[in-house]
Design a protein around this motif. Structure first.
Motif: not given
Length: 462
Positions: A260-261, A263, A380, A383-384
């Motif tokens: 998603q990010y 990360d 964020r 979510d990670d």
């Protein structure tokens, strides 16, 4: 009481201990003092662990974090033989030198009672695990590892202390207020108004003193480089879920890059059959994990941290305060450590005492208060963490069970790194910085190695 010394060591966590140990071995004639805000290794006792209270009572100086042995004294004693994680010493010296220093620190531990049993990630079973992880875009980092055990770690430190206490002066329960350049060396002003003068200053303030030390360095004109802060949760689940991994690779470092990010999320501080514990970092309650070598002291659960790495750029320059702020939000909501079932988090439901009571996974940190992590952690990072749990479920089915427990917040404070030479010396001659509090290490092995490195640097100039 003497006030003038050849060497003053600020803090006696792992880094400070090994700096003092090595200097005393090489130069027993030196006049040395070790200044520590916490207690000696025999007097450290957390009221929660002692069974006197059920939740943190905000001791002025946290015995879990401060004292001889530092924050590592009550850890489960993982000792990793690697430069791939556990610090950034290879930014200052050759990887082979770092490994030689780590091996030396291990030899000292073994001489004082540490186990010689080593877990390897190069066995056929470990290699098979690595291949399985790669199939799901998880990366199992390779490193030999020793598990000293929480109870054995204390015994080793006691043995080291017994060998050191007559070779230098220890001043416990002695906070330092300021560090100044003075008379061809350095002056430490103590909280009680006394002062200490020294030619050589070795600063190993540890995680609990990182913010204070950064402020001292700013006042001295020593440049700071932004370092990362890791924010996440501690996961607790039945030990059988990860048994096929922890029986082969005790400290399984699994790294994942979220879709998603983009990360990076990693597992950290794996504690098979362990216990979740609370820590007090300068008045902020965070969470950690312990694991015992003695089977009679083990639980039915395994716990580990899931951490999202955050590295900041200009103009922001206070990652330490950022991490403390996030941890303080969970403290505000729960009055301490907060716990939530994974299924409740995904469903968007707050865990309460009734729901927690129905959980098949029983919390080992009974003082944790059920609540809602989504009100404390940034979206964020949360979510990670959720994505990482589903990824882990592919190689350890059961990780994403509804009753998997998540404790928050777990924050690893790595202070802003100082501008240091290859010998870990600041721009002020004779002033060295070592360990986690200087932002150059984040674990027992490299912290001890940094202390030995500085001791040998001083020795070469005497």
């Amino acid at each position: 009481m003497k006030t003038n010394y050849d060497v003053a060591i600020l803090g006696c966590g792992e880094a400070g201990i090994f700096a003092g140990y090595e200097l005393a071995r090489l130069h027993p004639e030196l006049k040395m003092v070790v200044v520590e805000q916490g207690r000696d290794i025999y007097s450290r006792s957390c009221p929660i662990v002692a069974g006197k209270v059920k939740e943190c009572i905000q001791c002025a100086v946290c015995d879990t974090m401060c004292g001889f042995g530092g924050a590592g004294a009550f850890s489960d004693g993982k000792f990793n033989f690697t430069t791939a994680f556990g610090g950034w010493l290879t930014d200052f010296m050759d990887p082979k030198e770092v490994m030689d220093l780590i091996d030396y620190v291990d030899s000292v531990n073994v001489a004082h009672g540490a186990t010689e049993e080593v877990y390897s990630t190069e066995t056929p079973a470990a290699k098979a695990l690595r291949r399985k992880a790669l199939e799901h875009d998880l990366h199992l980092l390779s490193a030999r590892c020793k598990h000293l055990g929480t109870e054995n770690n204390l015994r080793i430190l006691q043995n080291i202390y017994e060998g050191m206490k007559d070779k230098m002066e220890f001043r416990f329960r002695t906070p330092v207020t300021t560090v100044e350049v003075a008379d061809g060396g350095y002056r430490l002003t103590l909280e009680n108004g006394d002062s200490i003068q020294c030619k050589w200053l070795v600063a190993g303030p540890g995680r609990s003193g990182a913010e204070w030390f950064a402020n001292q360095c700013k006042n001295l004109g020593i440049g700071l480089i932004n370092n990362q802060v890791d924010v996440g949760v501690r996961v607790e689940l039945p030990a059988t879920v990860f048994e096929h991994i922890t029986d082969v690779v005790y400290e399984s470092k699994l790294v994942y890059r979220t879709k998603q990010y983009g990360d990076q999320v990693r597992t950290f501080c794996m504690n098979p059959y362990g216990h979740v514990v609370a820590e007090n970092v300068e008045g902020i309650n965070t969470v950690n994990g312990h694991s015992y070598a003695d089977p009679s002291l083990r639980s039915e659960n395994t716990n580990f941290a899931l951490l999202v790495s955050n590295r900041f750029t200009s103009p922001f320059n206070e990652p330490y305060r950022y991490g403390k702020h996030i941890a303080s939000l969970s403290n505000m909501l729960a009055g301490g450590v907060l716990v939530q079932r994974f299924g409740d988090l995904v469903k968007g439901v707050r865990t309460n005492e009734h729901r927690l009571g129905k959980s098949f996974t029983h919390p080992t940190l009974t003082a944790a208060v059920p609540g809602d992590l989504s009100l404390a952690l940034p979206k964020r990072q949360l979510d990670d963490i959720i994505e990482m749990i589903y990824a882990l479920d592919t190689i350890a089915p059961g990780t994403a069970n509804y009753d998997t427990l998540l404790y928050g917040a777990e924050v690893k404070f790595y202070s802003s790194r100082l501008e240091l030479s290859s010998e870990l010396e600041t721009k002020l001659p004779g002033f060295f910085a070592i360990g986690d509090g200087a932002g150059v290490t984040r674990g027992l092995a490299q912290a001890g190695a940094s202390g030995v490195k500085v001791a040998r640097a001083i020795s070469s100039r005497l």
